[in-house]
Design an enzyme around this catalytic site. Structure first.
Site, PDB file in Angstrom:
ATOM      1  N   ARG A   1      16.605   6.890 -16.115  1.00 13.34           N
ATOM      2  CA  ARG A   1      16.907   7.722 -14.938  1.00 13.34           C
ATOM      3  C   ARG A   1      18.311   8.320 -15.027  1.00 13.34           C
ATOM      4  O   ARG A   1      18.537   9.423 -14.533  1.00 13.34           O
ATOM      5  CB  ARG A   1      16.742   6.910 -13.660  1.00 13.34           C
ATOM      6  CG  ARG A   1      15.275   6.741 -13.336  1.00 13.34           C
ATOM      7  CD  ARG A   1      15.059   6.003 -12.051  1.00 13.34           C
ATOM      8  NE  ARG A   1      13.708   6.237 -11.569  1.00 13.34           N
ATOM      9  CZ  ARG A   1      13.109   5.512 -10.656  1.00 13.34           C
ATOM     10  NH1 ARG A   1      13.728   4.495 -10.105  1.00 13.34           N
ATOM     11  NH2 ARG A   1      11.888   5.796 -10.276  1.00 13.34           N
TER      12      ARG A   1
ATOM     13  N   LYS B   1      -4.839  -0.445  -5.055  1.00 10.62           N
ATOM     14  CA  LYS B   1      -5.449  -0.229  -3.740  1.00 10.62           C
ATOM     15  C   LYS B   1      -5.964   1.183  -3.502  1.00 10.62           C
ATOM     16  O   LYS B   1      -5.274   2.157  -3.795  1.00 10.62           O
ATOM     17  CB  LYS B   1      -4.402  -0.510  -2.676  1.00 10.62           C
ATOM     18  CG  LYS B   1      -4.024  -1.964  -2.545  1.00 10.62           C
ATOM     19  CD  LYS B   1      -3.056  -2.029  -1.423  1.00 10.62           C
ATOM     20  CE  LYS B   1      -2.671  -3.412  -0.999  1.00 10.62           C
ATOM     21  NZ  LYS B   1      -1.556  -3.288  -0.051  1.00 10.62           N
TER      22      LYS B   1
ATOM     23  N   GLY C   1       5.631   5.465 -12.289  1.00  9.55           N
ATOM     24  CA  GLY C   1       5.214   4.095 -11.998  1.00  9.55           C
ATOM     25  C   GLY C   1       4.705   3.314 -13.195  1.00  9.55           C
ATOM     26  O   GLY C   1       5.226   3.429 -14.312  1.00  9.55           O
TER      27      GLY C   1
ATOM     28  N   GLY D   1       6.222   7.659  -6.453  1.00  8.73           N
ATOM     29  CA  GLY D   1       5.853   7.983  -5.070  1.00  8.73           C
ATOM     30  C   GLY D   1       5.894   9.481  -4.815  1.00  8.73           C
ATOM     31  O   GLY D   1       4.981  10.056  -4.211  1.00  8.73           O
TER      32      GLY D   1
HETATM   33  P1  AMP Z   1      -0.445   0.575  -8.058  1.00 12.81           P
HETATM   34  O1  AMP Z   1       0.984   0.244  -7.754  1.00 12.81           O
HETATM   35  O2  AMP Z   1      -1.300   0.747  -6.865  1.00 12.81           O
HETATM   36  O3  AMP Z   1      -0.570   1.712  -9.044  1.00 12.81           O
HETATM   37  O4  AMP Z   1      -1.059  -0.700  -8.741  1.00 12.81           O
HETATM   38  C1  AMP Z   1      -0.576  -1.243  -9.924  1.00 12.81           C
HETATM   39  C2  AMP Z   1      -1.008  -2.678 -10.004  1.00 12.81           C
HETATM   40  O5  AMP Z   1      -2.425  -2.742  -9.901  1.00 12.81           O
HETATM   41  C3  AMP Z   1      -0.635  -3.356 -11.288  1.00 12.81           C
HETATM   42  O6  AMP Z   1       0.295  -4.359 -11.030  1.00 12.81           O
HETATM   43  C4  AMP Z   1      -1.957  -3.950 -11.776  1.00 12.81           C
HETATM   44  O7  AMP Z   1      -1.841  -5.263 -12.249  1.00 12.81           O
HETATM   45  C5  AMP Z   1      -2.820  -3.927 -10.532  1.00 12.81           C
HETATM   46  N1  AMP Z   1      -4.246  -3.899 -10.854  1.00 12.81           N
HETATM   47  C6  AMP Z   1      -4.898  -3.018 -11.609  1.00 12.81           C
HETATM   48  N2  AMP Z   1      -6.191  -3.359 -11.725  1.00 12.81           N
HETATM   49  C7  AMP Z   1      -6.368  -4.499 -11.027  1.00 12.81           C
HETATM   50  C8  AMP Z   1      -7.473  -5.343 -10.792  1.00 12.81           C
HETATM   51  N3  AMP Z   1      -8.673  -5.092 -11.302  1.00 12.81           N
HETATM   52  N4  AMP Z   1      -7.273  -6.443 -10.012  1.00 12.81           N
HETATM   53  C9  AMP Z   1      -6.058  -6.698  -9.496  1.00 12.81           C
HETATM   54  N5  AMP Z   1      -4.977  -5.938  -9.686  1.00 12.81           N
HETATM   55  C10 AMP Z   1      -5.122  -4.845 -10.457  1.00 12.81           C
END
Ligand code: AMP
Length: 393
Positions: free
Chosen positions: A36, A199, A350, A373
């Protein structure tokens, strides 16, 4: 239309405030990734080489307690910055007051003052009007170059430019807006989006908008199990957002023919201590097992859908990529994108950006956004307050 940029400003001998994103990962005093800081150098060096007196502002970490302040002291960044630029760098351990004001007054053309962490001030994240006005009083012009923070209306991102006439975006924000703006408004087609991560609730806006804009949307990661459940599938103990099943159904209905979900999944009996790992068809996860990665048939299916793509936007891992047992899907997709011929490949910051860097593919992508974000909100079609405040040319 394009925004006023730093090149449109007359900066010689002027005090130029630059909001940069120096929110670097660090352990104690050691910066573990200085990307960064490096990403801000084109704007900083342009300004110092053109005789500006530069005042840099950034946040570092989250500040709630005095202990957080000690942990997120901006002086570690000043040290690294001084190694990366030939301009003189002075660190001021204050966010307001005589020490800061005198340091700024004493600046020579081509020099840099880096102020202490903006979040030492409680009013920063509340966009306190007095604070934005005060910081604005320290300069003649303002440059917005913290792409990672432009989705937040804070005193340093919005308060300062609301109080100044001479305002512009820096080279980093300009580049991010050009690349992401092209994908959003005028993509070379086929345009394929790949979304993963934990999520559905975090990605609703982006799925919705990309279903309108992209030719295909591929969904993996933890959020895909809510779709599988909405389809009537068995998902064992996989991540589920039950209150989002109706929305997932709606997306599948709207996205008929363009929304692609995993066809198989890697499952395990336990998240922390997986002793039994196997691959099953999507929606056929036995009780007591959880889905933690996309399977090989999904990788092959996604590769087929990606073949010939001319624009790709990727955000979010395909599985729990932090654990080697469940990193394969993310790695294979990352490799596929890195090897796509003649396509503009964009990573929306990310975890996907970390995956590409750790796998050594970072330089194979057309663009890796510095703002997870911010790039997501931009692809949702939302207005970014720190960008909206800068006028068009
Ligand atoms: P995000 O910040 O929403 O992009 O999510 C990233 C996180 O999602 C990472 O830490 C991954 O370990 C988690 N992740 C991805 N796939 C799965 C899964 N099948 N079950 C639980 N966590 C997950």
């Amino acid at each position: 239309m394009s925004k006023v940029t730093v090149k449109d400003l007359d900066v010689k001998g002027k005090h130029v405030i630059v909001r940069v994103d120096f929110n670097v990962p660090h352990k104690g005093d050691t910066i573990t990734d200085d990307n960064r800081i490096r990403a801000a150098l084109p704007t900083i060096n342009y300004l110092t080489e053109n005789g500006a007196k530069v005042l840099l502002l950034s946040h570092l970490g989250k500040i709630k307690t005095d202990e957080d302040k000690v942990k997120n002291d901006m002086s570690i960044v000043a040290k690294r910055l001084a190694e990366l630029t030939s301009a003189p760098v002075k660190f001021v351990n204050a966010t307001r007051g005589p020490e800061l004001e005198e340091a700024v007054k004493a600046q020579e053309n081509g020099s840099i003052v880096l102020m202490q962490n903006t979040r030492y001030e409680k009013g920063e994240t509340k966009n306190d009007p007095e604070l934005g006005k005060y910081w604005a009083s320290l300069g003649d012009a303002f440059v917005e170059d913290a792409f990672g923070s432009v989705h937040r209306a804070h005193a340093s991102t919005v308060g300062i430019p609301s109080n100044m006439k001479e305002v512009a975006v820096g080279f980093l924000v300009e580049k991010e807006l050009n690349v992401l703006g092209k994908a959003l408004n005028d993509p070379q087609r086929p345009f394929v989006a790949i979304l993963g991560g934990a999520k559905v609730s975090d990605k609703i806006g982006v799925i919705e908008n990309l279903l309108k804009i992209a030719d295909k949307v591929l969904i993996g990661g933890g959020m895909s199990y809510t779709f599988a459940a909405a389809n009537g599938g068995k998902i064992g103990t996989s991540l589920l957002e039950a209150d989002k099943e109706d929305l997932a159904k709606e997306f599948m209905e709207k996205g008929k023919g363009k929304l692609f979900l995993p066809v198989d999944t890697v499952i395990a009996n336990d998240f922390d201590n997986p002793t039994d790992i196997k691959t099953v068809k999507a929606g056929e996860i036995p009780d007591g097992y959880m889905g933690l990665d996309i399977g090989p048939a999904t990788v092959a299916e996604f590769q087929k859908e990606l073949a010939g793509a001319k624009t790709v936007f990727w955000n979010g891992p395909m599985g729990v990529f932090e654990k080697p047992e469940f990193a394969k899907g993310t790695e294979e997709i990352c490799k596929t994108l890195a090897e796509l011929d003649g396509a503009t490949t964009i990573i929306g910051g990310g975890d996907s950006a970390s995956a590409a860097k750790n796998l050594g593919y970072a330089d194979k992508f057309s663009h890796i956004s510095t703002g997870g974000g911010a790039s997501l909100e931009y692809m949702e079609g939302k207005e970014l307050p720190g960008v909206a405040i800068i006028p068009e040319k």
